[in-house]
Design a protein around this motif. Structure first.
Motif, PDB file in Angstrom:
ATOM      1  N   UNK A 106       0.836  -1.199   0.000  1.00  0.00           N
ATOM      2  CA  UNK A 106       0.000   0.000   0.000  1.00  0.00           C
ATOM      3  C   UNK A 106       0.872   1.250   0.000  1.00  0.00           C
ATOM      4  N   UNK A 107       0.345   2.320  -0.550  1.00  0.00           N
ATOM      5  CA  UNK A 107       1.051   3.600  -0.572  1.00  0.00           C
ATOM      6  C   UNK A 107       0.696   4.359   0.696  1.00  0.00           C
ATOM      7  N   UNK A 108       1.707   4.589   1.540  1.00  0.00           N
ATOM      8  CA  UNK A 108       1.471   5.147   2.872  1.00  0.00           C
ATOM      9  C   UNK A 108       0.915   6.569   2.845  1.00  0.00           C
ATOM     10  N   UNK A 109       1.202   7.322   1.783  1.00  0.00           N
ATOM     11  CA  UNK A 109       0.757   8.719   1.717  1.00  0.00           C
ATOM     12  C   UNK A 109      -0.644   8.856   1.125  1.00  0.00           C
ATOM     13  N   UNK A 110      -1.254   7.739   0.752  1.00  0.00           N
ATOM     14  CA  UNK A 110      -2.600   7.784   0.173  1.00  0.00           C
ATOM     15  C   UNK A 110      -3.594   7.126   1.124  1.00  0.00           C
ATOM     16  N   UNK A 111      -4.827   7.616   1.102  1.00  0.00           N
ATOM     17  CA  UNK A 111      -5.870   7.054   1.944  1.00  0.00           C
ATOM     18  C   UNK A 111      -6.282   5.668   1.429  1.00  0.00           C
ATOM     19  N   UNK A 112      -7.096   4.994   2.206  1.00  0.00           N
ATOM     20  CA  UNK A 112      -7.615   3.690   1.799  1.00  0.00           C
ATOM     21  C   UNK A 112      -8.311   3.786   0.451  1.00  0.00           C
ATOM     22  N   UNK A 113      -9.200   4.736   0.301  1.00  0.00           N
ATOM     23  CA  UNK A 113      -9.938   4.868  -0.961  1.00  0.00           C
ATOM     24  C   UNK A 113      -9.005   5.190  -2.118  1.00  0.00           C
ATOM     25  N   UNK A 114      -7.992   6.006  -1.871  1.00  0.00           N
ATOM     26  CA  UNK A 114      -7.044   6.358  -2.940  1.00  0.00           C
ATOM     27  C   UNK A 114      -6.211   5.148  -3.344  1.00  0.00           C
ATOM     28  N   UNK A 115      -5.817   4.309  -2.375  1.00  0.00           N
ATOM     29  CA  UNK A 115      -5.073   3.090  -2.697  1.00  0.00           C
ATOM     30  C   UNK A 115      -5.911   2.150  -3.545  1.00  0.00           C
ATOM     31  N   UNK A 116      -7.163   1.968  -3.168  1.00  0.00           N
ATOM     32  CA  UNK A 116      -8.047   1.051  -3.892  1.00  0.00           C
ATOM     33  C   UNK A 116      -8.353   1.584  -5.293  1.00  0.00           C
ATOM     34  N   UNK A 117      -8.475   2.912  -5.412  1.00  0.00           N
ATOM     35  CA  UNK A 117      -8.857   3.525  -6.688  1.00  0.00           C
ATOM     36  C   UNK A 117      -7.728   3.538  -7.711  1.00  0.00           C
ATOM     37  N   UNK A 118      -6.498   3.322  -7.265  1.00  0.00           N
ATOM     38  CA  UNK A 118      -5.343   3.527  -8.138  1.00  0.00           C
ATOM     39  C   UNK A 118      -5.416   2.778  -9.468  1.00  0.00           C
ATOM     40  N   UNK A 119      -5.757   1.473  -9.497  1.00  0.00           N
ATOM     41  CA  UNK A 119      -5.821   0.785 -10.799  1.00  0.00           C
ATOM     42  C   UNK A 119      -6.829   1.413 -11.761  1.00  0.00           C
ATOM     43  N   UNK A 120      -7.943   1.911 -11.233  1.00  0.00           N
ATOM     44  CA  UNK A 120      -8.955   2.520 -12.096  1.00  0.00           C
ATOM     45  C   UNK A 120      -8.501   3.890 -12.596  1.00  0.00           C
ATOM     46  N   UNK A 121      -7.783   4.627 -11.758  1.00  0.00           N
ATOM     47  CA  UNK A 121      -7.253   5.929 -12.199  1.00  0.00           C
ATOM     48  C   UNK A 121      -6.243   5.736 -13.327  1.00  0.00           C
ATOM     49  N   UNK A 122      -5.379   4.736 -13.154  1.00  0.00           N
ATOM     50  CA  UNK A 122      -4.382   4.455 -14.197  1.00  0.00           C
ATOM     51  C   UNK A 122      -5.063   4.044 -15.500  1.00  0.00           C
ATOM     52  N   UNK A 123      -6.179   3.305 -15.379  1.00  0.00           N
ATOM     53  CA  UNK A 123      -6.904   2.848 -16.570  1.00  0.00           C
ATOM     54  C   UNK A 123      -7.761   3.937 -17.196  1.00  0.00           C
ATOM     55  N   UNK A 124      -7.863   5.098 -16.541  1.00  0.00           N
ATOM     56  CA  UNK A 124      -8.567   6.232 -17.133  1.00  0.00           C
ATOM     57  C   UNK A 124     -10.065   6.274 -16.900  1.00  0.00           C
ATOM     58  N   UNK A 125     -10.549   5.621 -15.842  1.00  0.00           N
ATOM     59  CA  UNK A 125     -11.986   5.668 -15.541  1.00  0.00           C
ATOM     60  C   UNK A 125     -12.390   7.055 -15.053  1.00  0.00           C
ATOM     61  N   UNK A 126     -13.655   7.383 -15.234  1.00  0.00           N
ATOM     62  CA  UNK A 126     -14.168   8.666 -14.764  1.00  0.00           C
ATOM     63  C   UNK A 126     -14.317   8.649 -13.245  1.00  0.00           C
ATOM     64  N   UNK A 127     -14.264   9.844 -12.658  1.00  0.00           N
ATOM     65  CA  UNK A 127     -14.252   9.988 -11.209  1.00  0.00           C
ATOM     66  C   UNK A 127     -15.479   9.357 -10.562  1.00  0.00           C
TER      67      UNK A 127
END
Length: 356
Positions: A106-127
């Motif tokens: 896990x990325x220590x500087x990111x919240x739980x939701x931000x850690x979980x969301x990371x693959x979708x952000x990289x894939x370009x999903x909408x917010x």
């Protein structure tokens, strides 16, 4: 473009590995890490790969999603050879393969939701789509109230639940688990295994996990694969392998050789021997558990029990005994040729001698 749609043929292995070899160059030496691996992983099942440290478990797991290249052989996912995929197709395939790590990653500087969301952000999903899916998977793993927490605020079990949520966020069809419970305490381990069983049951995911703990295999897996020095040495349904292990390494992993006997054990019989010491294993369907009195009377001789273990795996009752038979003339080999129907293994492991 390769497509992994919802129309899944359950008669075809989800993962089909043939003739897989993997080499590493280590300090000028060529190390043969995986040797002619042939393995079918059925769709929707939980398959455990077990072996000692350095056996090749992690190397095998990492080849399944292309994190490690292979030297020869093939890995087919729904009959598509991942070695022949283009870079774009490999990326798309990896999105259908979730990965859970031993130390959470896990990325220590990111919240739980931000850690979980990371693959979708990289894939370009909408917010909005990301937020909805993150809420879904965090609810699934029981962490909907930890959205804004940071990893440092979580227990080890909660961190692993975040890792599982992150692995599920992209709607994978396959879940790879790399020693997912080895960094956890027993209670957290039990909770994570229960969660993985629920995910397998409710979502129909194919799960491949590696571990060095037979208890993990017993608790969650449908099939077990034993790997030793880069080779598959034994495999099958968990109840079958546990009830009648064929290889020495499997017996060691099952702790069958770790006995604390109250006497000296000799490999040969002499005038000081008092008992034959036998190892006996039996298996039966749980609805027809064998009568132990009748089972031990099978030897027609007084029996002393020095070690016993019994458990239920996949609707089968599996038991093991280390027993002493005072009749030194009893021909165990002859008995084993006409065994009791429930006995899967019967052998002399030595002869008891009094300690001085």
């Amino acid at each position: 473009m390769v497509s992994f749609g919802s129309q899944v043929d359950f008669s075809v292995p989800h993962l089909k590995i043939r003739g897989l070899n993997k080499f590493y160059d280590v300090q000028g030496q060529r190390l043969h890490a995986l040797k002619e691996i042939n393995l079918d992983i059925p769709t929707g099942q939980v398959v455990g790969i077990i072996g000692k440290s350095g056996a090749g478990k992690s190397s095998l797991l990492r080849t399944l999603n292309g994190l490690e290249s292979i030297d020869t052989g093939s890995i087919l996912i729904h009959q598509h050879n991942i070695a022949e995929l283009s870079h774009a197709e490999l990326i798309k395939t990896r999105q259908k393969i979730g990965m859970i790590f031993q130390h959470f990653n896990l990325m220590s500087a990111k919240t739980v939701s931000e850690n979980v969301a990371l693959p979708l952000r990289i894939a370009g999903y909408e917010k909005a789509a990301i937020e909805q899916r993150v809420n879904e998977v965090l609810s699934l793993v029981g962490l909907q109230d930890k959205l804004h927490d940071y990893p440092a605020q979580l227990s080890g079990g909660q961190k692993q639940r975040v890792g599982i949520a992150r692995a599920l966020v992209s709607h994978p069809e396959i879940l790879l688990c790399d020693e997912a419970t080895s960094a956890l305490d027993p209670e957290s381990t039990a909770n994570i295994l229960a969660l993985l069983k629920q995910i397998n049951r409710d979502l129909g995911l194919t799960i491949v996990l590696i571990t060095h703990e037979m208890q993990v295999i017993q608790e969650i897996c449908d099939q077990v694969v034993v790997i030793d020095q880069g080779e598959i040495v034994e495999s099958g349904q968990v109840w079958s392998v546990f009830s009648n292990p064929q290889q020495q390494i499997t017996q060691e992993l099952l702790n069958l050789e770790q006995l604390n006997l109250p006497f000296e054990l000799s490999k040969t019989i002499d005038q000081h021997s008092t008992h034959q010491i036998l190892k006996l294993k039996y298996v039966s369907e749980s609805k027809s558990v064998p009568d132990l009195y009748e089972l031990l009377n099978f030897f027609n001789s007084p029996v002393q029990v020095y070690h016993s273990q019994i458990g239920t795996i996949q609707q089968h009752t599996i038991g093991s005994f280390v027993i002493g038979i005072s009749n030194l003339e009893l021909d165990v080999k002859n008995i084993s040729t006409k065994q009791h129907h429930a006995i899967t293994q019967l052998e002399v492991i030595g002869y008891a001698k009094p300690t001085h």
